[in-house]
Scaffold this motif. Structure first.
Motif, PDB file in Angstrom:
ATOM      1  N   GLU A  27      -9.062  -8.669  32.554  1.00 55.17           N
ATOM      2  CA  GLU A  27      -9.569  -7.531  33.328  1.00 55.17           C
ATOM      3  C   GLU A  27     -10.973  -7.153  32.852  1.00 55.17           C
ATOM      4  O   GLU A  27     -11.876  -6.892  33.659  1.00 55.17           O
ATOM      5  CB  GLU A  27      -8.617  -6.341  33.161  1.00 55.17           C
ATOM      6  N   ILE A  28     -11.168  -7.174  31.537  1.00 49.74           N
ATOM      7  CA  ILE A  28     -12.478  -6.819  30.986  1.00 49.74           C
ATOM      8  C   ILE A  28     -13.529  -7.868  31.355  1.00 49.74           C
ATOM      9  O   ILE A  28     -14.639  -7.538  31.775  1.00 49.74           O
ATOM     10  CB  ILE A  28     -12.387  -6.639  29.452  1.00 49.74           C
ATOM     11  N   VAL A  29     -13.187  -9.146  31.213  1.00 56.57           N
ATOM     12  CA  VAL A  29     -14.194 -10.186  31.484  1.00 56.57           C
ATOM     13  C   VAL A  29     -14.504 -10.261  32.985  1.00 56.57           C
ATOM     14  O   VAL A  29     -15.642 -10.534  33.379  1.00 56.57           O
ATOM     15  CB  VAL A  29     -13.776 -11.556  30.901  1.00 56.57           C
ATOM     16  N   ASN A  30     -13.509 -10.000  33.838  1.00 62.18           N
ATOM     17  CA  ASN A  30     -13.780  -9.945  35.284  1.00 62.18           C
ATOM     18  C   ASN A  30     -14.757  -8.820  35.618  1.00 62.18           C
ATOM     19  O   ASN A  30     -15.663  -8.982  36.436  1.00 62.18           O
ATOM     20  CB  ASN A  30     -12.475  -9.747  36.063  1.00 62.18           C
ATOM     21  N   LYS A  31     -14.572  -7.660  34.967  1.00 59.22           N
ATOM     22  CA  LYS A  31     -15.486  -6.526  35.191  1.00 59.22           C
ATOM     23  C   LYS A  31     -16.875  -6.820  34.623  1.00 59.22           C
ATOM     24  O   LYS A  31     -17.889  -6.436  35.203  1.00 59.22           O
ATOM     25  CB  LYS A  31     -14.917  -5.256  34.557  1.00 59.22           C
ATOM     26  N   ALA A  32     -16.914  -7.493  33.473  1.00 61.44           N
ATOM     27  CA  ALA A  32     -18.206  -7.863  32.870  1.00 61.44           C
ATOM     28  C   ALA A  32     -18.973  -8.810  33.797  1.00 61.44           C
ATOM     29  O   ALA A  32     -20.185  -8.673  33.980  1.00 61.44           O
ATOM     30  CB  ALA A  32     -17.984  -8.513  31.504  1.00 61.44           C
ATOM     31  N   LEU A  33     -18.244  -9.764  34.387  1.00 65.55           N
ATOM     32  CA  LEU A  33     -18.862 -10.686  35.341  1.00 65.55           C
ATOM     33  C   LEU A  33     -19.417  -9.916  36.539  1.00 65.55           C
ATOM     34  O   LEU A  33     -20.549 -10.151  36.974  1.00 65.55           O
ATOM     35  CB  LEU A  33     -17.823 -11.723  35.802  1.00 65.55           C
ATOM     36  N   GLN A  34     -18.641  -8.983  37.053  1.00 61.60           N
ATOM     37  CA  GLN A  34     -19.072  -8.163  38.199  1.00 61.60           C
ATOM     38  C   GLN A  34     -20.351  -7.393  37.853  1.00 61.60           C
ATOM     39  O   GLN A  34     -21.298  -7.335  38.648  1.00 61.60           O
ATOM     40  CB  GLN A  34     -17.950  -7.177  38.556  1.00 61.60           C
ATOM     41  N   LEU A  35     -20.384  -6.843  36.637  1.00 61.01           N
ATOM     42  CA  LEU A  35     -21.560  -6.079  36.182  1.00 61.01           C
ATOM     43  C   LEU A  35     -22.795  -6.969  36.112  1.00 61.01           C
ATOM     44  O   LEU A  35     -23.860  -6.630  36.655  1.00 61.01           O
ATOM     45  CB  LEU A  35     -21.284  -5.457  34.801  1.00 61.01           C
ATOM     46  N   VAL A  36     -22.669  -8.112  35.449  1.00 57.99           N
ATOM     47  CA  VAL A  36     -23.812  -9.016  35.299  1.00 57.99           C
ATOM     48  C   VAL A  36     -24.280  -9.506  36.666  1.00 57.99           C
ATOM     49  O   VAL A  36     -25.479  -9.542  36.952  1.00 57.99           O
ATOM     50  CB  VAL A  36     -23.459 -10.205  34.373  1.00 57.99           C
ATOM     51  N   LEU A  37     -23.330  -9.843  37.519  1.00 55.37           N
ATOM     52  CA  LEU A  37     -23.661 -10.325  38.860  1.00 55.37           C
ATOM     53  C   LEU A  37     -24.451  -9.274  39.649  1.00 55.37           C
ATOM     54  O   LEU A  37     -25.423  -9.596  40.344  1.00 55.37           O
ATOM     55  CB  LEU A  37     -22.366 -10.670  39.596  1.00 55.37           C
ATOM     56  N   SER A  38     -24.050  -8.014  39.513  1.00 49.11           N
ATOM     57  CA  SER A  38     -24.743  -6.936  40.245  1.00 49.11           C
ATOM     58  C   SER A  38     -26.175  -6.734  39.762  1.00 49.11           C
ATOM     59  O   SER A  38     -27.013  -6.195  40.469  1.00 49.11           O
ATOM     60  CB  SER A  38     -23.959  -5.621  40.095  1.00 49.11           C
ATOM     61  N   GLU A  39     -26.457  -7.196  38.530  1.00 48.69           N
ATOM     62  CA  GLU A  39     -27.799  -7.041  37.946  1.00 48.69           C
ATOM     63  C   GLU A  39     -28.661  -8.293  38.143  1.00 48.69           C
ATOM     64  O   GLU A  39     -29.827  -8.313  37.744  1.00 48.69           O
ATOM     65  CB  GLU A  39     -27.680  -6.751  36.440  1.00 48.69           C
ATOM     66  N   MET A 111     -18.763 -16.587  30.560  1.00 45.38           N
ATOM     67  CA  MET A 111     -18.502 -15.597  29.512  1.00 45.38           C
ATOM     68  C   MET A 111     -17.023 -15.587  29.125  1.00 45.38           C
ATOM     69  O   MET A 111     -16.181 -16.136  29.836  1.00 45.38           O
ATOM     70  CB  MET A 111     -18.944 -14.202  29.976  1.00 45.38           C
ATOM     71  N   GLY A 112     -16.717 -14.966  27.985  1.00 49.20           N
ATOM     72  CA  GLY A 112     -15.324 -14.894  27.540  1.00 49.20           C
ATOM     73  C   GLY A 112     -15.061 -13.649  26.720  1.00 49.20           C
ATOM     74  O   GLY A 112     -15.955 -13.098  26.082  1.00 49.20           O
ATOM     75  N   CYS A 113     -13.786 -13.206  26.749  1.00 50.96           N
ATOM     76  CA  CYS A 113     -13.360 -11.998  26.053  1.00 50.96           C
ATOM     77  C   CYS A 113     -12.020 -12.293  25.382  1.00 50.96           C
ATOM     78  O   CYS A 113     -11.249 -13.122  25.874  1.00 50.96           O
ATOM     79  CB  CYS A 113     -13.205 -10.867  27.075  1.00 50.96           C
ATOM     80  N   HIS A 114     -11.748 -11.641  24.258  1.00 51.04           N
ATOM     81  CA  HIS A 114     -10.418 -11.808  23.663  1.00 51.04           C
ATOM     82  C   HIS A 114      -9.887 -10.480  23.131  1.00 51.04           C
ATOM     83  O   HIS A 114     -10.636  -9.598  22.730  1.00 51.04           O
ATOM     84  CB  HIS A 114     -10.427 -12.862  22.548  1.00 51.04           C
ATOM     85  N   ILE A 115      -8.572 -10.358  23.184  1.00 51.26           N
ATOM     86  CA  ILE A 115      -7.855  -9.240  22.570  1.00 51.26           C
ATOM     87  C   ILE A 115      -6.858  -9.862  21.609  1.00 51.26           C
ATOM     88  O   ILE A 115      -5.978 -10.614  22.033  1.00 51.26           O
ATOM     89  CB  ILE A 115      -7.067  -8.409  23.622  1.00 51.26           C
ATOM     90  N   ASP A 116      -7.027  -9.597  20.311  1.00 48.13           N
ATOM     91  CA  ASP A 116      -6.120 -10.142  19.296  1.00 48.13           C
ATOM     92  C   ASP A 116      -6.092 -11.672  19.343  1.00 48.13           C
ATOM     93  O   ASP A 116      -5.062 -12.303  19.099  1.00 48.13           O
ATOM     94  CB  ASP A 116      -4.703  -9.570  19.493  1.00 48.13           C
ATOM     95  N   GLY A 117      -7.242 -12.263  19.716  1.00 53.25           N
ATOM     96  CA  GLY A 117      -7.333 -13.724  19.748  1.00 53.25           C
ATOM     97  C   GLY A 117      -6.813 -14.353  21.022  1.00 53.25           C
ATOM     98  O   GLY A 117      -6.876 -15.575  21.179  1.00 53.25           O
TER      99      GLY A 117
END
Length: 394
Positions: A27-39, A111-117
């Protein structure tokens, strides 16, 4: 049950907690992608976009699991990369870099994100223009997207890695494109972004992998890179490489003071996940990193290029092989594409695309209400296959 046994059992998708962590990272990495894409706009500095992506992931993951007794590692699992046009991947420039996006660029965000690995990665391709994408740019993106859709349906228990490789090559050829050599889709485990089970998208004389069969409760990063060129990218300048990963099984007594300093910083800050040199003390980093790489203490992620004029597209997603079918947890819808080719006349590709992603549970049990992530999951499965296959999207 001992703590060790409990720890072991919780490491795979049979644990709801593990599934939740994968989906939270997604969920976080999808939102991060959306943010970067909008910029992503003409004249925007590429390094600024990379920094924004990483900062968002750090901020969002930093807000999670704050009040737990046992410290939970979380954050960037793969630094934000913005690779343009004929550049294949891994461009995450240093702060001093002045390169900017231009109108008409084919922009690949990775891009990539992790929670507890537990890692979720994503890559997406977007052309900086208004209106539908046409011509060869549309072909190369549709090739990557359709290959990703086919891979999603073939990466399932009982299927073999070689079947996936052959299928995605066939899809690319249908669009008169090639799958780029050297790209691997990896199994992922806790704190392991590049597990041993892989799909080698294109085998070559100097690259072979073991045959492997997909199994239930595994997690994969499916990585598809297509090109209008020959699919054999080259390393043009080692100085462009800024992403590295600590090789945990290697040791060497570094000779230079700068190397020892930088390696100590890496071991403290980035013991396992890939990182960008931008996050190190820059003056010492360049000098020290060379000795670390030369003695295999760090694995570099090189910046590779197809020939000038060639176009490259990149689609990457994370998939959980759940008991009820494949669950693609990272994605972003494409802009409208009008490719010059189509896969409609190929019965084998059409048959792959018609395979279901989900399997009905035995007994047709009722869906549990109010389960987090269900809505997002459902929405990801609602796009018609034919539209996806032809590259159209809302």
């Amino acid at each position: 049950m001992s703590d060790d046994e409990r720890e072991e059992r919780e490491l795979d998708l049979t644990s709801p907690e593990v599934v939740t962590k994968y989906k939270s990272a997604a969920e976080i990495v999808n939102k991060a992608l959306q943010l970067v894409l909008s910029e992503c706009k003409p004249a925007t500095k590429i390094v600024d976009l990379c920094e924004k992506g990483d900062a968002f992931i750090k901020e969002q993951t930093g807000n999670m699991y704050k009040n737990v007794k046992k410290k939970i590692e979380r954050g960037v699992a793969f630094p934000t990369c913005i690779s343009v046009n004929n550049t294949v991947c891994h461009v995450s420039p240093l702060a001093s870099d002045e390169a900017v996006l231009q109108q008409g660029d084919i922009v690949k965000i990775d891009m990539g994100c992790h929670i507890d690995g537990f890692i979720a990665v994503v890559a997406h391709t977007h052309v900086l223009q208004d209106g539908p994408v046409t011509g060869r740019a549309a072909d190369v993106i549709a090739a990557a997207n359709t290959a990703a859709e086919v891979a999603l349906r073939l990466v399932r228990p009982g299927k073999k890695n070689q079947e996936v490789a052959e299928a995605i090559q066939k899809v690319a050829a249908a669009y008169d494109c090639r799958i780029v050599e050297g790209v691997l889709s990896h199994q992922m485990k806790q704190f392991v972004i590049d597990g041993n089970k892989v799909v080698l998208n294109v085998s070559s004389p100097d690259m072979r992998v073991d045959d492997a069969e997909f199994e239930e409760n595994e997690v994969y990063a499916i990585d598809i890179v297509t090109s209008t060129g020959d699919g054999k990218p080259k390393l043009l300048d080692e100085k462009q490489t800024t992403i590295y990963k600590r090789a945990v099984d290697k040791n060497y007594n570094l000779k230079m003071k700068a190397s020892r300093f930088i390696f100590s910083e890496i071991s403290q800050k980035f013991p396992i996940m890939p990182f960008t040199a931008r996050d190190l003390e820059e003056k010492r980093a360049r000098l020290g990193l060379v000795e670390c790489v030369n003695h295999d203490l760090l694995q570099p992620y090189p910046v590779l290029h197809e020939k000038p004029g060639d176009l490259v597209a990149h689609i990457k997603f994370t998939v959980l092989l759940m008991p009820n079918g494949s669950d693609r947890i990272t994605s972003h819808s494409l802009q409208e594409l009008k490719p010059t080719k189509t896969v409609d006349s190929d019965p084998e590709i059409k048959a792959w695309l018609s395979l279901p992603i989900k399997t009905k549970k035995k007994g047709g049990g009722k869906k549990k209400k109010g389960k987090k992530g269900d809505k997002a999951e459902d929405s990801m499965q609602t796009e018609p296959v034919d539209e996806e296959a032809n590259g159209a999207s809302q």
